[in-house]
Design an enzyme around this catalytic site. Structure first.
Site, mmCIF file in Angstrom:
data_model
loop_
_atom_site.group_PDB
_atom_site.id
_atom_site.type_symbol
_atom_site.label_atom_id
_atom_site.label_comp_id
_atom_site.label_asym_id
_atom_site.label_seq_id
_atom_site.Cartn_x
_atom_site.Cartn_y
_atom_site.Cartn_z
ATOM 1 C CG ASP A 98 -0.209 -0.069 2.534
ATOM 2 O OD1 ASP A 98 0.778 -0.816 2.629
ATOM 3 O OD2 ASP A 98 -0.619 0.631 3.483
ATOM 4 C CD GLU A 103 3.411 -0.823 7.498
ATOM 5 O OE1 GLU A 103 3.684 -0.724 8.703
ATOM 6 O OE2 GLU A 103 3.484 0.148 6.705
ATOM 7 C CG HIS A 151 6.076 8.360 6.137
ATOM 8 N ND1 HIS A 151 4.978 8.244 6.978
ATOM 9 C CD2 HIS A 151 6.355 7.092 5.761
ATOM 10 C CE1 HIS A 151 4.636 6.973 7.087
ATOM 11 N NE2 HIS A 151 5.477 6.258 6.355
#
Length: 384
Positions: free
Chosen positions: A79, A136, A357
């Site tokens: 994902d 996840e 991120h």
């Protein structure tokens, strides 16, 4: 034994798959295109495939030709994140506010590379299950696969997974026995006070003041309750109250996260959060409700399987490129749920570039062969 030419072709295939997945990211439990891509490739390599495991999960099964033996699971997550990509790579996301900013596209490509190699080299004992996990980032995909009978349907004696980590240089692998990633607990605190005109605060029970006092009290949990040799982080990340500049509101809401490396620290931190909320309610004469929104355990590697990863990485990369007892991260991972069910090990794959991120993150494709080689050496050592 693969030749350099074969490795080069496999590396290029992994790069191609990874960049295709990066262009078409999907959020947790919506990885339909990615799952279809994975299932199609596995089927094309004559690998047994089961789709829809735990929602959008895919499991491929390869049985060795040398007879009965152990079963091992190798896991990758599929994902993406709900964030806008701000990088300028040619293969950037084609979807607004959905982006492979954590490297799961790379993990999936690595496991596909392992699958392609094993499909053509089945001279081992036992079984390899290739676990392509959804969701996840929600910390729910692993547990959903388990609830859907993952280990009953696809027996694994032990399991392994990896994650890119730019705290390590590219070409290096980090291993650690015990906790390598933290537990994650999310919480919400709702305060019901009494609103009033800003000029008449004595008629209020000010939830802003109470919320601020709770935030301050929370800072004592780690500093005065957790053993200094253990690790915990408590962060209040949202504080919502009020709608007007001259009105004391009647409610406030706090949200935050707890990260801990041990179950003992996790349980104690949550208990102290509840105690602080109960104490604030009594002290200020209001209602304070603590809500535990979500929980996942620390990611704890078992010693034997971690030694397997260490030896495998040293064999394929060299002793100097393996960092034993690598520092843990306070990030969390729902592979932890699988490690609660089966012995196994989660390891770090060093990479060059930005941290996970970051809005311009891009997986380092040059590291994929190292990740695949370690997985394959684990299979060789465990299944012969």
């Amino acid at each position: 034994m693969q030749t350099n030419v074969e490795w080069g072709a496999l590396a290029e295939s992994m790069r191609t798959w990874r960049r295709d997945i990066h262009r078409h990211p999907e959020l947790g439990f919506h990885e339909h295109r990615t799952a279809e891509l994975v299932a199609g490739l596995l089927t094309g390599w004559d690998i047994e495939v089961q789709t829809g495991v735990g929602g959008t999960g895919v499991v491929g099964t390869i049985r060795g030709t040398l007879g009965a033996g152990p079963s091992i699971g190798l896991r990758a997550d599929m994902d993406a994140l709900p964030m806008q990509e701000k990088g300028t790579v040619a293969h950037r996301s084609t979807h607004d506010n959905v982006f492979h900013g954590c490297g799961h596209d790379g993990h999936t490509a690595i496991l596909l590379g392992v699958a392609k190699h094993l499909s053509a080299h089945r001279a081992f004992r036992g079984t390899v299950h290739l676990i392509f996990q959804p969701a996840e980032e929600t910390l729910r995909g692993g547990s959903e696969m388990i609830r859907d009978g993952l280990f009953e349907r696809f027996h694994c004696d032990e399991i392994y997974a990896l994650h890119n980590n730019n705290a390590l240089p590219a070409g290096k692998v980090g291993v650690r026995s015990g906790a390598i990633l933290s537990a994650c607990d999310l919480f919400r605190i709702d305060i019901q006070g009494v609103g009033s005109h800003a000029a008449m605060p004595h008629r209020s029970i000010d939830p802003l003041m109470i919320g601020a006092a709770i935030v301050q009290s929370i800072q004592s949990i780690v500093s005065r309750n957790i053993d200094p040799l253990d690790t915990a982080v408590v962060s209040v990340c949202k504080f919502i109250a009020g709608t007007a500049i001259n009105v004391i509101p009647d409610t406030a809401m706090l949200e935050g996260t707890v990260r801990t490396l041990s179950v003992a620290a996790q349980e104690l931190t949550l208990k102290r959060l509840r105690d602080i909320c109960d104490g604030a309610a009594r002290m200020y004469g209001c209602t304070v409700e603590f809500e535990h929104l979500q929980s996942s355990p620390p990611t704890v590697n078992t010693p034997e399987q971690t030694d397997v990863v260490r030896a495998a990485a040293e064999h394929v990369l060299g002793v100097d490129n393996v960092i034993s007892d690598v520092a843990p991260l306070m990030a969390s991972e729902d592979f932890a749920f699988m490690l609660q069910q089966r012995p196994g090990s989660y390891f770090f794959l060093g990479h060059d570039g930005l941290t996970c991120h970051h809005p311009a993150f891009d997986f380092d494709d040059d590291t994929a062969p190292a990740g695949a080689a370690v997985f394959l050496e684990i299979v060789r050592r465990r299944l012969g």
